[in-house]
Scaffold this motif. Structure first.
Motif, short mmCIF file in Angstrom:
data_model
loop_
_atom_site.label_atom_id
_atom_site.label_comp_id
_atom_site.label_asym_id
_atom_site.label_seq_id
_atom_site.Cartn_x
_atom_site.Cartn_y
_atom_site.Cartn_z
N ASN A 305 1.01 -1.24 0.14
CA ASN A 305 0.04 0.04 -0.16
C ASN A 305 0.79 1.11 0.04
OD1 ASN A 305 1.04 0.05 2.68
ND2 ASN A 305 -0.84 -0.72 3.57
N LEU A 306 0.19 2.42 -0.03
CA LEU A 306 0.92 3.81 -0.08
C LEU A 306 1.70 4.02 1.06
CD1 LEU A 306 -1.68 5.93 -1.69
CD2 LEU A 306 0.27 4.78 -2.98
N ARG A 307 1.36 3.51 2.24
CA ARG A 307 2.18 3.57 3.52
C ARG A 307 3.26 2.84 3.37
NH1 ARG A 307 -2.11 2.70 8.11
NH2 ARG A 307 -2.48 1.04 7.08
N GLY A 308 3.43 1.61 2.91
CA GLY A 308 4.31 0.86 2.80
C GLY A 308 4.83 0.25 4.47
N ASP A 309 3.70 0.20 5.37
CA ASP A 309 4.09 -0.07 6.69
C ASP A 309 4.48 -1.85 6.57
OD1 ASP A 309 1.51 -1.09 5.66
OD2 ASP A 309 0.83 -0.76 7.60
N TRP A 310 5.08 -2.22 7.83
CA TRP A 310 5.67 -3.60 7.98
C TRP A 310 4.85 -4.48 8.39
CZ3 TRP A 310 10.23 -4.92 5.44
CH2 TRP A 310 10.84 -3.85 4.79
N LYS A 311 4.61 -5.80 8.14
CA LYS A 311 3.60 -6.63 8.94
C LYS A 311 4.61 -7.79 9.07
CE LYS A 311 -0.17 -4.55 8.12
NZ LYS A 311 -0.92 -3.84 9.20
N ARG A 312 4.28 -8.38 10.28
CA ARG A 312 4.87 -9.59 10.46
C ARG A 312 4.19 -10.92 10.25
NH1 ARG A 312 5.71 -12.49 15.81
NH2 ARG A 312 7.96 -13.29 15.94
N ARG A 313 5.09 -11.79 9.35
CA ARG A 313 4.35 -13.00 8.80
C ARG A 313 5.14 -14.17 9.13
NH1 ARG A 313 0.04 -10.44 8.93
NH2 ARG A 313 -0.89 -9.13 6.98
N PHE A 314 4.47 -15.35 9.08
CA PHE A 314 5.25 -16.55 9.23
C PHE A 314 5.41 -17.06 7.67
CE2 PHE A 314 5.80 -20.98 10.08
CZ PHE A 314 6.51 -20.84 11.40
N PHE A 315 6.77 -17.68 7.57
CA PHE A 315 6.98 -17.90 6.32
C PHE A 315 7.66 -19.59 6.50
CE2 PHE A 315 6.93 -13.54 5.27
CZ PHE A 315 6.95 -13.44 4.03
N VAL A 316 7.30 -20.01 5.50
CA VAL A 316 8.11 -21.39 5.15
C VAL A 316 8.71 -21.80 3.99
CG1 VAL A 316 7.45 -24.09 5.33
CG2 VAL A 316 6.21 -22.48 6.80
N LEU A 317 10.18 -22.13 3.93
CA LEU A 317 10.75 -22.54 2.74
C LEU A 317 10.94 -23.92 2.59
CD1 LEU A 317 12.43 -21.41 0.43
CD2 LEU A 317 14.35 -21.38 2.06
N ASP A 318 10.33 -24.58 1.56
CA ASP A 318 10.71 -26.16 1.36
C ASP A 318 11.57 -26.30 0.17
OD1 ASP A 318 9.36 -26.05 -1.06
OD2 ASP A 318 7.49 -26.71 -0.06
N ASN A 319 11.95 -27.70 -0.06
CA ASN A 319 13.08 -28.02 -0.81
C ASN A 319 12.32 -28.14 -2.32
OD1 ASN A 319 11.18 -30.25 -0.59
ND2 ASN A 319 12.77 -31.88 -0.53
N ARG A 320 11.24 -27.69 -2.56
CA ARG A 320 10.39 -27.98 -3.93
C ARG A 320 10.85 -26.36 -4.55
NH1 ARG A 320 4.75 -29.38 -3.03
NH2 ARG A 320 4.92 -27.61 -1.55
N GLY A 321 11.29 -25.37 -3.81
CA GLY A 321 11.48 -24.00 -4.21
C GLY A 321 10.19 -23.29 -4.11
#
Length: 428
Positions: A305-321
């Motif tokens: 968005n225009l404000r460009g604020d930061w949100k804390r999100r939960f990420f998962v990286l797997d071996n399929r890319g």
């Protein structure tokens, strides 16, 4: 035999007086005993109410079949215990009713009817004795010159008074004899019947609990196994948390200044020898079709968005890319594969208990569909380090065909770069 002779004599009167005094003492004793018996039956009634309240509270606490919390407490097991407690409470209410009928009511009846009959018989006897004495005095006071019809009337009155007196006297004798007779069997029957009711009460309770004894022992054995398994899992959790802390300490010592840009200048970090071993292991698992999570955790994601604020999100990286991130901050996704328990429950029996064991072991499965997530395909994306272009440190971008993502977390830069290199090797 209480009265050997029925003649109205001083000895006979003394014997009646003695029996009447004994009846008065017996009345006081019966009233005291009845008071204690009534207190006992009231206590049984309160105990029954307590049993039912306890069973109801146990059912409300953990007796549900569909409530996850109740199932964790052993809902079907609690239901079976609740039924047993209600049954025992019913036995107690039956005991209270039997004691009330066989003992309390008998005592009250003995006081209000049998002993009361003695008092009434005594009153009628005293009245008839007075009338008889008066009639006798009138008869004895007749003079020789009294007219015949008057003398005849007085004589008839005397005979009638004597007849009433004798009847009242025998009524009192009957009432006293009845009291003396009932003293020998009435209380024995009442108390013995009460004790027999207690015997049946405890026998029924014993038989009920004896039938449940194998079931109770089975549940206790399972609870002990669960305790030991929980202790083991807690110890393993503590070890994992300590290892996680050590990993954080190691990564906190790693400096991003020690990284060198790759020759192609696309912002991908150089991969060391140790990382190539990880790449080979991940490639082997990916070639076998096994989905494996190689990293997961929180990142700060800049909004579009225009404000460009930061949100804390939960990420998962797997071996399929594939890189996933979840909208809900408190959501915890699975690691790409189901964690099977190291041991399966042994045969615990059949019926209600086995069904509860099965649901207790396999319940609480997390439904990933209920968690909103987004997917970024790193196979078609470019990763750039934007530390020089962003107003915050430790930022990097993932440029996908559909959207650009600006993320911030120092520890993930190396892993995203590692994954990008791994993807490049997979494409070769």
């Amino acid at each position: 035999m209480y009265f050997t002779r029925l003649d109205d004599s001083p000895m006979f009167r003394k014997q009646m007086q003695s029996l009447e005094e004994g009846a008065d003492l017996l009345r006081e004793r019966c009233l005291k005993y009845h008071k204690g018996c009534r207190k006992y039956t009231e206590g049984l009634g309160e105990a029954y109410d307590g049993d039912i309240a306890f069973a109801s509270s146990l059912e409300a606490f953990g007796g549900g079949h569909n409530d996850p919390i109740s199932v964790a407490f052993g809902g079907p097991v609690m239901t079976k215990f609740t039924i047993a407690l209600r049954e025992i409470g019913t036995y107690k209410e039956v005991l209270r009713s039997q004691v009330e009928h066989m003992l309390n009511d008998k005592l009250l009846q003995f006081v209000d009817m049998d002993l009361h009959d003695v008092k009434d018989a005594r009153k009628r006897f005293d009245k008839a004795s007075l009338l008889y004495d008066q009639a006798r005095e009138r008869y004895l006071s007749l003079k020789k010159g009294t007219r015949t019809d008057i003398a005849t009337a007085v004589e008839d009155e005397l005979h009638s008074a004597r007849s009433s007196f004798e009847q009242a006297r025998f009524n009192l004798v009957t009432a006293l004899s009845n009291i003396e007779a009932k003293k020998r069997f009435e209380f024995l029957e009442a108390v013995s019947g009460t004790m027999d009711a207690h015997l049946r009460y405890f026998k029924q309770g014993y038989e009920l609990l004896h039938q449940m004894e194998p079931y109770i022992n089975q549940v206790l054995a399972y609870a002990q196994q669960s305790r030991e398994r929980s202790n083991y899992e807690q110890a393993a959790l503590v070890e994992r948390m300590q290892e996680f802390k050590r990993q954080i300490d190691r990564e906190s010592r790693w400096s991003p200044n020690g990284m060198t840009d790759s020759p192609n200048g696309d912002g991908i970090q150089a991969i060391g020898r140790s990382s190539h071993k990880m790449i080979e292991a991940v490639m082997q698992s990916a070639s076998k079709g096994k989905v494996q999570t190689i990293r997961q955790g929180y990142l700060s994601k800049r909004s579009s968005n225009l404000r460009g604020d930061w949100k804390r999100r939960f990420f998962v990286l797997d071996n399929r890319g594939m890189l996933y991130y979840y909208r809900k901050q408190n959501s915890r996704p699975s690691s790409g594969y189901s964690n099977q328990r190291s041991s399966t429950p042994t045969e615990h029996g059949s019926g209600l208990l086995s069904r509860w064991f099965s649901s207790h072991y396999h319940g609480g499965v997390h439904d990933e569909k209920s968690v909103a997530r987004h997917t970024v395909n790193l196979l078609t994306s470019t990763i750039k380090v934007d530390a020089d272009q962003s107003d915050l440190r430790f930022c990097f971008r993932i440029i996908s065909p559909t959207k650009n993502y600006t993320l911030q977390r120092v520890r993930w830069i190396r892993w995203i770069g590692l994954k990008r290199s791994l993807v490049s090797l997979l494409l070769c």
